[in-house]
Design an enzyme around this catalytic site. Structure first.
Site, PDB file in Angstrom:
ATOM      1  N   ASN A  51       3.757   7.279   2.775  1.00 12.16           N
ATOM      2  CA  ASN A  51       3.940   5.948   2.204  1.00 12.16           C
ATOM      3  C   ASN A  51       4.041   5.995   0.679  1.00 12.16           C
ATOM      4  OD1 ASN A  51       3.717   4.713   4.765  1.00 12.16           O
ATOM      5  ND2 ASN A  51       1.489   4.899   4.645  1.00 12.16           N
ATOM      6  N   HIS A 137      -1.792  -5.941  10.056  1.00 12.99           N
ATOM      7  CA  HIS A 137      -2.542  -4.682   9.983  1.00 12.99           C
ATOM      8  C   HIS A 137      -3.970  -4.863  10.507  1.00 12.99           C
ATOM      9  CE1 HIS A 137      -4.540  -1.248   7.937  1.00 12.99           C
ATOM     10  NE2 HIS A 137      -3.351  -0.683   8.047  1.00 12.99           N
ATOM     11  N   GLU A 181       1.919 -10.266   6.072  1.00 12.24           N
ATOM     12  CA  GLU A 181       2.289  -9.124   5.219  1.00 12.24           C
ATOM     13  C   GLU A 181       3.662  -9.384   4.609  1.00 12.24           C
ATOM     14  OE1 GLU A 181       1.893  -5.363   7.327  1.00 12.24           O
ATOM     15  OE2 GLU A 181       0.099  -6.090   8.339  1.00 12.24           O
ATOM     16  N   SER A 185       4.062  -3.098   8.276  1.00  4.79           N
ATOM     17  CA  SER A 185       3.864  -1.665   8.087  1.00  4.79           C
ATOM     18  C   SER A 185       4.528  -0.799   9.142  1.00  4.79           C
ATOM     19  CB  SER A 185       2.371  -1.356   8.023  1.00  4.79           C
ATOM     20  OG  SER A 185       1.728  -1.760   9.211  1.00  4.79           O
ATOM     21  N   ASP A 210      -0.552  -9.512   2.503  1.00  3.94           N
ATOM     22  CA  ASP A 210      -0.861  -8.095   2.345  1.00  3.94           C
ATOM     23  C   ASP A 210       0.429  -7.414   1.893  1.00  3.94           C
ATOM     24  OD1 ASP A 210      -1.246  -5.366   2.738  1.00  3.94           O
ATOM     25  OD2 ASP A 210      -2.645  -5.680   4.398  1.00  3.94           O
ATOM     26  N   HIS A 213       3.012  -2.549   1.552  1.00  2.02           N
ATOM     27  CA  HIS A 213       4.293  -1.832   1.603  1.00  2.02           C
ATOM     28  C   HIS A 213       5.378  -2.494   0.762  1.00  2.02           C
ATOM     29  CE1 HIS A 213       2.859   0.868   4.738  1.00  2.02           C
ATOM     30  NE2 HIS A 213       2.182  -0.181   5.161  1.00  2.02           N
ATOM     31  N   LYS A 233      -0.240   3.633  -1.689  1.00  2.00           N
ATOM     32  CA  LYS A 233       1.104   3.834  -1.142  1.00  2.00           C
ATOM     33  C   LYS A 233       2.075   4.081  -2.298  1.00  2.00           C
ATOM     34  CE  LYS A 233      -0.291   2.232   3.212  1.00  2.00           C
ATOM     35  NZ  LYS A 233      -0.936   1.142   3.916  1.00  2.00           N
TER      36      LYS A 233
HETATM   37  C1  LIG Z   1      -2.236   0.957   4.503  1.00  2.00           C
HETATM   38  C2  LIG Z   1      -2.450  -0.483   4.689  1.00  2.00           C
HETATM   39  C3  LIG Z   1      -3.651  -1.080   4.335  1.00  2.00           C
HETATM   40  C4  LIG Z   1      -4.866  -0.293   3.928  1.00  2.00           C
HETATM   41  O1  LIG Z   1      -4.740   0.240   2.666  1.00  2.00           O
HETATM   42  P1  LIG Z   1      -5.640   1.493   2.286  1.00  2.00           P
HETATM   43  O2  LIG Z   1      -5.708   1.464   0.806  1.00  2.00           O
HETATM   44  O3  LIG Z   1      -4.943   2.678   2.835  1.00  2.00           O
HETATM   45  O4  LIG Z   1      -6.978   1.283   2.916  1.00  2.00           O
HETATM   46  C5  LIG Z   1      -3.750  -2.448   4.425  1.00  2.00           C
HETATM   47  N1  LIG Z   1      -2.733  -3.189   4.878  1.00  2.00           N
HETATM   48  C6  LIG Z   1      -1.569  -2.644   5.250  1.00  2.00           C
HETATM   49  C7  LIG Z   1      -0.471  -3.518   5.742  1.00  2.00           C
HETATM   50  C8  LIG Z   1      -1.398  -1.269   5.184  1.00  2.00           C
HETATM   51  O5  LIG Z   1      -0.274  -0.717   5.597  1.00  2.00           O
END
Ligand SMILES: *Cc1c(COP(=O)(O)O)cnc(C)c1O
Length: 380
Positions: A51, A137, A181, A185, A210, A213, A233
């Site tokens: 990512n 997520h 989101e 993801s 969120d 990505h 990411k």
């Molecule tokens: C990876 C991810 C998270 C968590 O993030 P981390 O910093 O890896 O704990 C939260 N939400 C989504 C949509 C993700 O893909």
């Protein structure tokens, strides 16, 4: 049975069930390098499963920033941020995140998962209603569960369903919170944010997006009052954040338990993320590259046009997805199979993630390998 043997019997029985469904997961030692390289055992692979969309985890400037912070400030924060763990580099990172998102303030958490575990229960409780996109997520669902609020799923990206639930249920609850989101993801598609925000306004609900990505790669469009994400990411480091108004950030500083009761992020992680964010802002051509490569790939394979650097190739059954992933690995490509419960049953897939670190030749080689393999699968 002793406690120990019943415990191990439970573990083994659960694992046997997972094995039978091709759903058991295993850790594979992997190292990563520049140009999307990954090594597993002695095998050199081109990774399409990271990512790190802009290749910044291995950027010499980001590495140097982390080194410098490590040398000057040490390995760890030493305490919670409310005690002595609030290093100035965290403050600088928060200022830059807030400016990037156009919000008054930002707060850095230990990870994105921890951020949602803290943010959601600080905003909603037993009397309240939380609506989560069905493909959200895991940490959005975890945050909602921990809050004790009534949690309902709305169909993925289905604004009419969201509105229907709100009209039926909103009046029975105090506060209402919508969780979605920007870029999903495991599917790579985007939420219809302007429409969601309009429904939220209609029903006096708050919206959290969120942006794990999206940050740095797919940022156009509406912004929500609560924009959270991760430093792990695109920014190539580790940690999570929330961008919001000053009042909301001050509330989180007091009430988000996963902020208050945990150690601050190591200064080196914050320094790396800060340098990476500067690079994101200074190099728009780099930020545009993953989506360009993803679109080249979807055009080449006749798939629906990519909306983000994430392209799912739906397979269906978990064992078939694993087999295709293993064949690709033999050919030098790391494309990890994604299985339930990360994705719904019957939708096991390869999740292809594009990075600015990929060359066009690498993308073409993967497309060619996949075209040949899926054609032979169909013939077989
Ligand atoms: C990876 C991810 C998270 C968590 O993030 P981390 O910093 O890896 O704990 C939260 N939400 C989504 C949509 C993700 O893909």
């Amino acid at each position: 049975m002793s406690d120990r043997s019943s415990l191990d019997a439970f573990a083994h029985a659960t694992l046997a069930e997972l094995d039978a469904k091709a759903l058991r997961r295993r850790l594979v030692a992997t190292t990563r390098g520049a140009e999307a390289a990954a090594h597993r055992d002695t095998r050199a692979l081109v990774s399409f499963s990271c990512n790190d969309y802009l290749g910044l985890a291995n950027d010499p400037r980001v590495i140097a920033a982390a080194h410098d912070a490590l040398d000057r400030y040490g390995a760890g924060a030493g305490a919670s941020r409310l005690v002595t763990g609030n290093h100035p580099v965290l403050v600088a990172l928060e200022e830059r995140l807030a400016a990037h998102k156009g919000t008054e303030a930002a707060l850095v958490f230990g990870s994105g998962y921890l951020a949602n575990l803290g943010i959601v229960p600080a905003l909603a409780g037993a009397q309240d209603l939380i609506l989560v996109d069905a493909l959200g997520h895991s940490c959005l669902f975890s945050g909602a569960r921990v809050s004790g609020a009534t949690m309902l799923r709305f169909r993925h990206n289905d604004v009419d369903h969201l509105r229907a639930i709100l009209s039926a249920r909103r009046a029975k609850h105090g506060r209402a919170l919508i969780l979605t989101e920007r870029v999903f993801s495991m599917d790579g598609d985007r939420a219809p944010l302007s429409e969601i925000l309009a429904v939220a306004a209609e029903f006096e609900a708050w919206t959290l997006v969120d942006d794990a990505h999206g940050l740095g790669v797919v940022e156009a469009g509406a912004r929500a009052p609560l924009e959270m994400g991760t430093l792990s990411k695109t920014l190539g480091s580790y940690g999570g954040y929330l961008c919001a108004s000053q009042g909301v950030i001050d509330l989180m500083t007091n009430r988000a338990r996963s902020f208050v009761y945990t150690t601050g992020l190591p200064p080196a992680s914050a320094a790396a993320a800060l340098r990476a964010l500067e690079i994101v802002q200074a190099e728009p051509e780099r930020a545009a590259r993953p989506l360009m490569l993803a679109r080249r790939f979807t055009a080449r394979l006749g798939l629906p046009e990519a909306q983000s650097p994430i392209v799912p190739i739906l397979i269906g059954e978990a064992d078939a997805a694993l087999a295709l992933s293993a064949t690709l690995e033999e050919r030098g490509f790391l494309v990890v199979a994604i299985r339930p419960p990360t994705v719904p049953a019957g939708t096991a897939r390869l999740r292809v993630a594009f990075s600015a670190a990929h060359s066009e030749a690498q993308v073409e080689a993967l497309a060619e390998a996949l075209a040949a393999l899926t054609a032979s699968t169909l013939r077989g």
